[in-house]
Design a protein around this motif. Structure first.
Motif, PDB file in Angstrom:
ATOM      1  N   ILE A  53     -13.089 -22.674  23.579  1.00 51.23           N
ATOM      2  CA  ILE A  53     -13.093 -20.893  24.271  1.00 51.23           C
ATOM      3  C   ILE A  53     -12.020 -20.501  22.766  1.00 51.23           C
ATOM      4  O   ILE A  53     -10.352 -21.272  22.895  1.00 51.23           O
ATOM      5  N   HIS A  58     -11.755 -14.525  23.269  1.00 50.27           N
ATOM      6  CA  HIS A  58     -12.262 -15.623  23.779  1.00 50.27           C
ATOM      7  C   HIS A  58     -13.740 -15.519  23.337  1.00 50.27           C
ATOM      8  O   HIS A  58     -15.390 -15.974  23.990  1.00 50.27           O
ATOM      9  N   LEU A 102      -5.271 -17.966  27.074  1.00 50.23           N
ATOM     10  CA  LEU A 102      -6.080 -17.392  26.333  1.00 50.23           C
ATOM     11  C   LEU A 102      -6.009 -16.486  26.807  1.00 50.23           C
ATOM     12  O   LEU A 102      -7.269 -15.527  26.147  1.00 50.23           O
ATOM     13  N   VAL A 104      -6.491 -14.606  29.293  1.00 49.50           N
ATOM     14  CA  VAL A 104      -7.045 -13.272  29.933  1.00 49.50           C
ATOM     15  C   VAL A 104      -6.330 -12.754  31.171  1.00 49.50           C
ATOM     16  O   VAL A 104      -5.404 -13.514  31.873  1.00 49.50           O
ATOM     17  N   ARG A 114     -13.235 -17.587  34.272  1.00 43.69           N
ATOM     18  CA  ARG A 114     -15.037 -16.937  33.553  1.00 43.69           C
ATOM     19  C   ARG A 114     -15.043 -16.136  33.952  1.00 43.69           C
ATOM     20  O   ARG A 114     -15.711 -15.396  32.842  1.00 43.69           O
ATOM     21  N   LEU A 117     -13.647 -13.806  31.503  1.00 46.25           N
ATOM     22  CA  LEU A 117     -13.654 -13.633  29.879  1.00 46.25           C
ATOM     23  C   LEU A 117     -14.841 -12.221  29.466  1.00 46.25           C
ATOM     24  O   LEU A 117     -14.717 -11.942  29.947  1.00 46.25           O
ATOM     25  N   ALA A 119     -15.917 -12.504  26.502  1.00 44.61           N
ATOM     26  CA  ALA A 119     -16.619 -13.346  25.852  1.00 44.61           C
ATOM     27  C   ALA A 119     -17.403 -13.058  24.725  1.00 44.61           C
ATOM     28  O   ALA A 119     -18.043 -12.074  24.751  1.00 44.61           O
TER      29      ALA A 119
END
Ligand SMILES: [Zn+2]
Length: 163
Positions: A53, A58, A102, A104, A114, A117, A119
């Protein structure tokens, strides 16, 4: 960054850091926060997946170590391997460090990286990540020992369990 497999300079194998929580090395033998990615190796159904990731945007990538695309990664939806990688990273580094790395944003009291994200699909990073894993194994093999290494339990020869 290179897209054509040419190795580029990066740090050598990371020192072994004591995890924040015990984590299941047979499932995720390798996880690291490096090169702007959470990346690692996930063992699943006698296959080996290399998942990553990217921090910030992301970007998700998941392939077998033979460079076959992961069937469970449908565009922007994280596959189970990426889910396992996140769990291992949180156990290894702690929730705060992983979310910071990350970039986040979790809701107040939230722990589900999860779900948080935003993404998108990212290029295959399996060759780079897998070679990083092999360097990690080489580092682990330096001290002479007769003890089985937990990082190697995922290899079929040592992880064989009757079905
Ligand atoms: Zn996957």
């Amino acid at each position: 960054m290179t897209e054509n497999g040419i190795a580029y300079e990066r740090r050598s194998a990371a020192p072994v850091i004591t995890p924040v929580q015990p984590r299941r090395l047979a499932k995720v033998p390798f996880v690291e926060l490096a090169e702007g990615r959470l990346q690692g190796v996930v063992s699943s159904a006698s296959r080996v997946y290399v998942s990553s990731i990217t921090a910030g945007d992301h970007g998700l990538s998941c392939n077998t170590n033979n460079n076959r695309p992961c069937g469970g990664l449908g565009g922007t939806r994280p596959c189970n391997h990426i889910g396992a990688l996140i769990d291992a990273a949180v156990a290894q580094y702690g929730l705060d460090r992983v979310t910071r790395y990350l970039k986040v944003t979790l809701p107040d009291g939230g722990q589900d990286i999860r779900a948080a994200l935003h993404a998108k699909a990212a290029p295959n990073r399996a060759p780079e990540v897998f070679s990083s894993f092999l360097r990690h194994l080489a580092y682990l093999e330096l001290p002479p020992t007769v003890e089985p290494l937990p990082e190697l339990q995922w290899f079929p020869a040592t992880a064989a369990t009757p079905r």
